[in-house]
Write a protein that holds these residues in place. Structure first.
Motif: not given
Lengths: 179, 158
Positions: A97-113
């Motif tokens: 989950f925390p890694i996913a949060a960093v991915f979100m900050k970096k603009g990864v698409k929600f489906m890829n998250i």
């Protein structure tokens, strides 16, 4: 001090409940506490690399790079990368989950998250090797072959069901994880 | 074992980071600590709940519940146990193998393993913190339904 108490109130409540439980059922309670102590030790062992990698990722990898490979319009490339990164991980799901949060900050698409979370939960490569040796290759390979499309389908349906507003809220929260 | 590889990779990357830019590295470590401290309260609750859960549910109890001819009821029970507990893989797989030897069915074991990995009732407080309540509930619900599909197919194939 008061702030700390408020943040840890759920922990304190559960802890006191377990202590009362231990007074009533001594054997079970002590067993529960010793298992908790073990899990704590295990967590403290597993968790440091997860969070250090998260920090390094946040500081070193530019947003543009991640958006290009895993952001909107990254298509099949983004899906495959999400599966690969999730599968290469070690550690329990709560580390994802925390890694996913960093991915979100970096603009990864929600489906890829969501695909990344799915892959982390169930197609981890080290676990797969372990599964073959304990439950046999037929069991492990069948499960893997169902899991990969399953993860993608679940991520697709979820990303359609969760409203744009909610996704924005999740991404907003992600920006606050290291504040 | 995989944790050691993970440590190796992390130490390597951290060293490269220190060599290239000390200030940036310090920032990364600060972010790492903040992110950890941020979920620590939830993490501690989860750890207490795991202890409580596993003190009641041990392999012997589980194998009694999901025995050989427990059928779909056994699959449901296996999925329930798998959903609420959180056991690391290196304990879960040998346990599952042991359960199989003791006569549990492949379908039940598939439901158990799949929910164990994909559905996390105990870890929901952490998941909600990142993904909000609705998304968390939906993800876990779909993962649960999916685990039944996995159990069904494994029942046909293996």
């Amino acid at each position: 001090m008061k702030k700390i108490l408020i943040r840890y109130r759920a922990f304190l409540v559960v802890f006191i409940m377990i202590l009362i439980f231990t007074v009533l059922y001594r054997k079970l309670g002590l067993k529960a506490l010793s298992i908790s102590a073990n899990s704590l030790k295990e967590m403290l062992f597993i968790v440091p690399p997860v969070f250090i990698l998260l920090g390094l990722l946040d500081v070193w990898v530019p947003r543009e790079t991640i958006v290009k490979y895993m952001g909107e319009g990254s298509g099949l490339k983004g899906i495959l990368l999400s599966i690969l990164i999730g599968s290469a991980a070690a550690g329990p799901l709560y580390g994802a989950f925390p890694i996913a949060a960093v991915f979100m900050k970096k603009g990864v698409k929600f489906m890829n998250i969501l695909i990344f979370i799915g892959a982390w939960s169930t197609t981890k490569i080290p676990m797969f090797i372990f599964e073959i040796s304990s439950l046999g290759s037929k069991f492990a390979i069948t499960r893997l072959l169902i899991d990969i499309p399953g993860i993608i389908i679940i991520a697709y349906i979820l990303s359609k069901l969760v409203s744009k507003k909610e996704v924005d809220e999740i991404y907003r929260k992600a920006n606050e994880i290291d504040k | 074992m995989d944790t050691y590889i993970f440590y190796g990779v992390t130490i390597l990357l951290l060293s490269i980071s220190v060599i290239k830019d000390k200030k940036k590295t310090r920032m990364a470590l600060k972010k790492a600590w903040k992110a950890f401290e941020n979920i620590l309260p939830e993490l501690l609750v989860v750890i207490l709940l795991i202890g409580l859960m596993l003190s009641v549910l041990n392999p012997a109890t589980i194998s009694k519940i999901i025995g050989a001819d427990s059928g779909w009821i056994g699959v449901f029970l296996a999925a329930t146990i798998g959903s609420i507990t959180l056991i690391p893989g290196f304990v879960a797989f040998p346990t599952a193998a042991l359960l199989l030897q003791n006569g549990a069915g492949h379908m039940q074991i598939a439901a158990f393993i799949s929910t164990l990995m994909m559905v996390g009732v105990v870890t929901m407080p952490i998941e909600i913190k990142y993904f909000t309540k609705k998304t968390t509930l939906l993800r876990n619900l779909f993962a649960l339904i999916f685990s039944f599909i996995v159990a069904f197919i494994i029942g046909l194939v293996v």
